[in-house]
Write a protein that holds these residues in place. Structure first.
Motif, PDB file in Angstrom:
ATOM      1  N   ARG A  47       1.058   5.031  -7.404  1.00 46.86           N
ATOM      2  CA  ARG A  47       2.183   5.337  -8.295  1.00 46.86           C
ATOM      3  C   ARG A  47       2.692   4.093  -9.001  1.00 46.86           C
ATOM      4  O   ARG A  47       3.111   4.150 -10.156  1.00 46.86           O
ATOM      5  CB  ARG A  47       3.325   5.978  -7.501  1.00 46.86           C
ATOM      6  N   THR A  48       2.658   2.953  -8.315  1.00 45.72           N
ATOM      7  CA  THR A  48       3.194   1.726  -8.904  1.00 45.72           C
ATOM      8  C   THR A  48       2.141   0.936  -9.674  1.00 45.72           C
ATOM      9  O   THR A  48       2.449   0.306 -10.688  1.00 45.72           O
ATOM     10  CB  THR A  48       3.793   0.838  -7.806  1.00 45.72           C
ATOM     11  N   GLN A  49       0.909   0.939  -9.184  1.00 48.92           N
ATOM     12  CA  GLN A  49      -0.162   0.174  -9.820  1.00 48.92           C
ATOM     13  C   GLN A  49      -1.370   1.043 -10.165  1.00 48.92           C
ATOM     14  O   GLN A  49      -2.416   0.517 -10.534  1.00 48.92           O
ATOM     15  CB  GLN A  49      -0.622  -0.963  -8.896  1.00 48.92           C
ATOM     16  N   PRO A 102      -2.150   7.152  -0.205  1.00 52.37           N
ATOM     17  CA  PRO A 102      -1.245   8.275  -0.472  1.00 52.37           C
ATOM     18  C   PRO A 102      -1.175   9.273   0.676  1.00 52.37           C
ATOM     19  O   PRO A 102      -0.089   9.740   1.041  1.00 52.37           O
ATOM     20  CB  PRO A 102      -1.849   8.918  -1.737  1.00 52.37           C
ATOM     21  N   GLN A 103      -2.323   9.577   1.272  1.00 48.93           N
ATOM     22  CA  GLN A 103      -2.348  10.532   2.377  1.00 48.93           C
ATOM     23  C   GLN A 103      -1.685   9.950   3.624  1.00 48.93           C
ATOM     24  O   GLN A 103      -0.889  10.625   4.296  1.00 48.93           O
ATOM     25  CB  GLN A 103      -3.793  10.930   2.690  1.00 48.93           C
ATOM     26  N   VAL A 104      -1.997   8.686   3.921  1.00 49.93           N
ATOM     27  CA  VAL A 104      -1.462   8.064   5.136  1.00 49.93           C
ATOM     28  C   VAL A 104       0.049   7.931   5.066  1.00 49.93           C
ATOM     29  O   VAL A 104       0.765   8.250   6.027  1.00 49.93           O
ATOM     30  CB  VAL A 104      -2.116   6.682   5.364  1.00 49.93           C
ATOM     31  N   HIS A 154       0.845  -1.194   0.000  1.00 53.11           N
ATOM     32  CA  HIS A 154       0.000   0.000   0.000  1.00 53.11           C
ATOM     33  C   HIS A 154       0.882   1.247   0.000  1.00 53.11           C
ATOM     34  O   HIS A 154       0.537   2.265  -0.604  1.00 53.11           O
ATOM     35  CB  HIS A 154      -0.910   0.002   1.217  1.00 53.11           C
ATOM     36  N   GLY A 155       1.991   1.157   0.711  1.00 47.47           N
ATOM     37  CA  GLY A 155       2.921   2.271   0.760  1.00 47.47           C
ATOM     38  C   GLY A 155       4.308   1.797   1.160  1.00 47.47           C
ATOM     39  O   GLY A 155       4.448   0.795   1.868  1.00 47.47           O
ATOM     40  N   GLU A 156       5.327   2.494   0.691  1.00 44.05           N
ATOM     41  CA  GLU A 156       6.711   2.170   1.038  1.00 44.05           C
ATOM     42  C   GLU A 156       7.490   3.446   1.295  1.00 44.05           C
ATOM     43  O   GLU A 156       7.276   4.468   0.627  1.00 44.05           O
ATOM     44  CB  GLU A 156       7.404   1.404  -0.101  1.00 44.05           C
TER      45      GLU A 156
END
Length: 419
Positions: A261-263, A240-242, A65-67
């Motif tokens: 951004r990736t998917q 994106p916000q988190v 979900h995020g990195e």
């Protein structure tokens, strides 16, 4: 029993129209067109809902979900930083990460891969990769020299469980040294294939997992150091916000990535197809609805004498107009009902229907080697049904206004004088 005059006349004209062959054909074609448009629109919207569901529940179950990946220096004491990230109310889980890019070799075969160094326990909290391991075991990574690879990589290299593979890594990337004019020797590492996962799409072709300790050794990291942190959130559309809120409270300079951004192109493609198909199918319904215009104009011409008699008997223009509106709207109502019933049925059984068609023609509509799923998903939303039906009824109503208005302009004296 009391019946408003307009409704009584409208229903009576609908029944009498069935005796006229050409008028009946035009009316039936408009009803069929509306039903077909409603049917296909409900099915398409349900299929798009299904793809969105699979995107959020399947693809994003393995894609981060995020990195947060550090720019220069590694993260020291990653367990402490992971606990800090998990304090955010929207974060479900977090796990350390080391990413490496290299080549995997078996004999004369080479395959470009993304090596992902992970902690076995924490990675299972942010990713469902363990459920897609079809051969071998995810726990084999605990042995240190084991690797879990995608089925596409295994197929390309021709390897299976227990086979040895060699991974070639850029030495400068491994040691964090600056670029030089000389081409350095590659860092070679040997692994034993301990597991093979099958997810679908390009992920099977490029992704491989090793233990965090093994990846840290390749990067010459110290114990407790990691390159980044993967984050799983409770609402994928808030990712994106988190991830930016988490990064703002982080003590390191990091590159911020999230699934949009990736998917995100997959989600955008789904939305684009939804919009295009919606516009096209609404136009189909509109064309079918405006066949009502032809039907009603013929009905008005046939019923001129009836209209003239009604007006001489005191029928008001709104009464005459409403009678023909009722006659035209019946096509929209009938088409909407038929289309809705069929559309709901097909949407609820779309996956099984497509599987039956694939079995009948011995073909595959979606290939797991290209897409992240190999079936047509469907998820029916009652709001889509309501919106589709209302759209069809509104277009049908608009199509009746002009012919019904023309009926009010008939002059009784001219019509009855010619009789």
């Amino acid at each position: 029993m009391f019946k408003p005059l307009s409704l009584f006349l409208g229903f009576r004209y609908v029944r009498s129209r069935q005796g006229n062959g050409f008028s009946s054909f035009i009316s039936a074609s408009s009803t069929f067109g509306i039903a077909l448009g409603v049917l296909v629109l409900i099915v398409v919207l349900s299929a798009m809902n299904g793809f969105e569901r699979e995107l959020s529940q399947r693809l994003l179950s393995i894609v981060a979900h995020g990195e947060m990946v550090t720019v220069n220096t590694p993260i020291d004491n990653w367990p402490k930083e992971v606990q800090k990230v998990q304090q955010h109310p929207q974060v479900v889980a977090a796990a350390p990460l080391i990413k490496l890019t290299g080549m995997m070799q078996k004999g004369d075969e080479l395959k470009g891969v993304e090596l992902r160094g992970v902690d076995l326990k924490l990675e299972s909290l942010v990713s469902d990769i363990t459920t897609y391991v079809k051969q071998g075991s995810w726990q084999s990574l605990a042995q240190g020299n084991q690797i879990v690879i995608g089925s596409g990589i295994a197929k390309k290299l021709g390897v299976s469980i227990g086979d040895k593979v060699q991974v070639l890594l850029p030495k400068t990337a491994a040691q964090g040294q600056p670029l030089s004019k000389k081409f350095p020797a590659l860092l070679k590492q040997n692994y034993i294939v301990g597991g093979i996962f099958q997810f679908g799409g390009t992920i099977d072709e490029t992704l491989a997992y090793v233990s965090l300790a093994q990846a840290a050794e390749s990067m010459q990291y110290q114990v407790g150091q990691a390159q980044g942190i993967r984050v799983k959130v409770n609402d994928v559309f808030m990712a994106p916000q988190v991830i930016r809120e988490v990064a703002n409270n982080f003590n390191y300079h990091v590159y911020i990535y999230d699934w949009t951004r990736t998917q995100g192109h997959v989600f955008n493609d789904i939305q684009l197809v939804r919009m295009v198909m919606f516009i096209v199918l609404v136009l189909v319904i509109a064309v079918a609805s405006f066949n009502i215009v032809s039907t009603l104009i013929m009905a008005v011409n046939e019923k001129q004498s009836d209209i003239a008699i009604l007006k001489t008997m005191g029928a008001s223009p709104p009464t005459v107009m409403l009678a023909f509106i009722v006659q035209g709207v019946m096509n929209g109502v009938l088409g909407s009902v038929i289309g809705t019933i069929l559309g709901v049925y097909v949407s609820l059984n779309l996956t099984d229907i497509i599987l039956a068609i694939e079995g009948l023609f011995n073909t595959k509509i979606l290939s797991a080697d290209v897409y992240f799923i190999d079936f047509i998903p469907s998820e029916l939303h009652i709001s889509d049904v309501y919106f589709t039906v209302v759209t069809a009824l509104v277009l049908s109503l608009l199509a009746t206004i002009y012919p019904a208005w023309r009926a009010t302009k008939i002059e009784p004296a001219k019509v009855l004088g010619q009789a």
